[in-house]
Design a protein around this motif. Structure first.
Motif, PDB file in Angstrom:
ATOM      1  N   ASN A 141      -0.224   7.100  -3.029  1.00 53.33           N
ATOM      2  CA  ASN A 141      -0.776   5.705  -2.694  1.00 53.33           C
ATOM      3  C   ASN A 141      -1.930   6.123  -1.611  1.00 53.33           C
ATOM      4  O   ASN A 141      -1.714   6.987  -1.104  1.00 53.33           O
ATOM      5  CB  ASN A 141       0.476   5.049  -2.001  1.00 53.33           C
ATOM      6  N   ASN A 142      -3.076   5.533  -1.738  1.00 50.00           N
ATOM      7  CA  ASN A 142      -4.030   5.778  -0.806  1.00 50.00           C
ATOM      8  C   ASN A 142      -3.937   4.796   0.416  1.00 50.00           C
ATOM      9  O   ASN A 142      -3.105   3.727   0.331  1.00 50.00           O
ATOM     10  CB  ASN A 142      -5.404   5.902  -1.412  1.00 50.00           C
ATOM     11  N   LEU A 143      -4.790   4.791   1.349  1.00 50.07           N
ATOM     12  CA  LEU A 143      -4.464   4.215   2.637  1.00 50.07           C
ATOM     13  C   LEU A 143      -4.485   2.336   2.129  1.00 50.07           C
ATOM     14  O   LEU A 143      -3.568   1.735   2.550  1.00 50.07           O
ATOM     15  CB  LEU A 143      -5.549   4.053   3.594  1.00 50.07           C
ATOM     16  N   ILE A 144      -5.255   1.980   1.218  1.00 47.85           N
ATOM     17  CA  ILE A 144      -5.231   0.591   1.051  1.00 47.85           C
ATOM     18  C   ILE A 144      -3.925   0.019   0.290  1.00 47.85           C
ATOM     19  O   ILE A 144      -3.532  -0.971   0.404  1.00 47.85           O
ATOM     20  CB  ILE A 144      -6.527   0.382   0.007  1.00 47.85           C
ATOM     21  N   HIS A 145      -3.485   1.023  -0.495  1.00 51.59           N
ATOM     22  CA  HIS A 145      -1.968   0.510  -1.027  1.00 51.59           C
ATOM     23  C   HIS A 145      -1.080   0.742  -0.046  1.00 51.59           C
ATOM     24  O   HIS A 145      -0.051  -0.103   0.109  1.00 51.59           O
ATOM     25  CB  HIS A 145      -1.554   1.599  -2.230  1.00 51.59           C
ATOM     26  N   LEU A 146      -0.988   1.958   0.930  1.00 48.40           N
ATOM     27  CA  LEU A 146      -0.077   1.527   1.978  1.00 48.40           C
ATOM     28  C   LEU A 146       0.089   0.500   2.787  1.00 48.40           C
ATOM     29  O   LEU A 146       0.923  -0.098   3.398  1.00 48.40           O
ATOM     30  CB  LEU A 146      -0.034   3.066   2.828  1.00 48.40           C
ATOM     31  N   LEU A 147      -1.403   0.147   3.146  1.00 47.44           N
ATOM     32  CA  LEU A 147      -1.594  -1.170   3.876  1.00 47.44           C
ATOM     33  C   LEU A 147      -0.955  -2.315   3.120  1.00 47.44           C
ATOM     34  O   LEU A 147      -0.290  -3.481   3.726  1.00 47.44           O
ATOM     35  CB  LEU A 147      -2.794  -1.410   4.399  1.00 47.44           C
ATOM     36  N   ALA A 148      -1.149  -2.595   1.807  1.00 53.60           N
ATOM     37  CA  ALA A 148      -0.777  -3.652   1.040  1.00 53.60           C
ATOM     38  C   ALA A 148       0.855  -3.495   1.113  1.00 53.60           C
ATOM     39  O   ALA A 148       1.386  -4.772   1.185  1.00 53.60           O
ATOM     40  CB  ALA A 148      -1.296  -3.418  -0.256  1.00 53.60           C
ATOM     41  N   ILE A 149       1.379  -2.387   0.894  1.00 52.14           N
ATOM     42  CA  ILE A 149       2.869  -2.386   0.866  1.00 52.14           C
ATOM     43  C   ILE A 149       3.308  -2.869   2.232  1.00 52.14           C
ATOM     44  O   ILE A 149       4.524  -3.656   2.180  1.00 52.14           O
ATOM     45  CB  ILE A 149       3.393  -0.873   0.581  1.00 52.14           C
ATOM     46  N   ARG A 150       2.802  -2.494   3.161  1.00 52.95           N
ATOM     47  CA  ARG A 150       3.268  -3.097   4.600  1.00 52.95           C
ATOM     48  C   ARG A 150       2.792  -4.434   5.065  1.00 52.95           C
ATOM     49  O   ARG A 150       2.968  -4.760   6.056  1.00 52.95           O
ATOM     50  CB  ARG A 150       3.040  -1.971   5.762  1.00 52.95           C
ATOM     51  N   GLY A 151       2.020  -4.925   4.238  1.00 54.99           N
ATOM     52  CA  GLY A 151       1.431  -6.396   4.467  1.00 54.99           C
ATOM     53  C   GLY A 151       0.473  -6.416   5.525  1.00 54.99           C
ATOM     54  O   GLY A 151       0.364  -7.465   6.602  1.00 54.99           O
ATOM     55  N   ASN A 152      -0.310  -5.318   5.908  1.00 61.13           N
ATOM     56  CA  ASN A 152      -1.225  -5.176   7.047  1.00 61.13           C
ATOM     57  C   ASN A 152      -2.356  -5.956   7.002  1.00 61.13           C
ATOM     58  O   ASN A 152      -3.453  -5.369   6.093  1.00 61.13           O
ATOM     59  CB  ASN A 152      -1.426  -3.691   7.322  1.00 61.13           C
ATOM     60  N   GLU A 153      -2.381  -7.203   6.915  1.00 62.25           N
ATOM     61  CA  GLU A 153      -3.581  -8.150   6.781  1.00 62.25           C
ATOM     62  C   GLU A 153      -4.882  -7.213   7.828  1.00 62.25           C
ATOM     63  O   GLU A 153      -5.993  -7.334   6.993  1.00 62.25           O
ATOM     64  CB  GLU A 153      -3.383  -9.209   7.411  1.00 62.25           C
TER      65      GLU A 153
END
Length: 144
Positions: A30-42
């Motif tokens: 997972n790249n950073l954008i996927h990791l942010l989505a997984i964590r719900g980091n708006e």
């Protein structure tokens, strides 16, 4: 890598973007954008929207951010970003699932997404909305 995970777990996106080469961060495919989505980091996802980063990027399972947001229950964020990037609703993952399949257990969310797709002249065949075991109608019957 442990530092990045710590920052992600603390939702400390401002520190992550200070890292040189943050756009090449990869953890478990997972790249950073996927990791942010997984964590719900708006905050992080909004940053990437402003940077015009391609949200069409999929991880090794073919999941884009809309798949992941639905999968991990960040339904409001999924709606926010699919309204900005409606084309992401038509990307299939490695199981050939549309992102909407990950909202099927939350029928109100599913219906809102389905209606959005219909309103935006996106043809969606409900037979395509199925898992390996059940189609949409079987899933709904089991749920009731």
């Amino acid at each position: 890598m442990e530092d990045i995970l710590h920052l992600l777990n603390d939702n400390n996106f401002k520190e992550i973007i200070k890292i040189k080469d943050y756009d090449n961060i990869k953890i478990n495919e997972n790249n950073l954008i996927h990791l942010l989505a997984i964590r719900g980091n708006e905050e992080g996802l909004d940053f990437f929207i402003k940077q015009n980063i391609d949200f069409n990027i999929s991880n090794n399972m073919g999941l884009n951010i809309i798949h992941l947001l639905f999968k991990y229950g960040w339904d409001n964020l999924a709606e926010k970003y699919y309204k900005i990037h409606p084309q992401l609703l038509h990307n299939v993952d490695s199981y050939l699932y549309l992102p909407i399949i990950y909202s099927i257990d939350r029928f109100d969310v599913f219906l809102k997404c389905y209606n959005f797709m219909k309103k935006n002249n996106k043809n969606i065949d409900l037979n395509d909305v199925s898992t390996q075991n059940d189609n949409l109608f079987i899933k709904l019957i089991k749920k009731s």
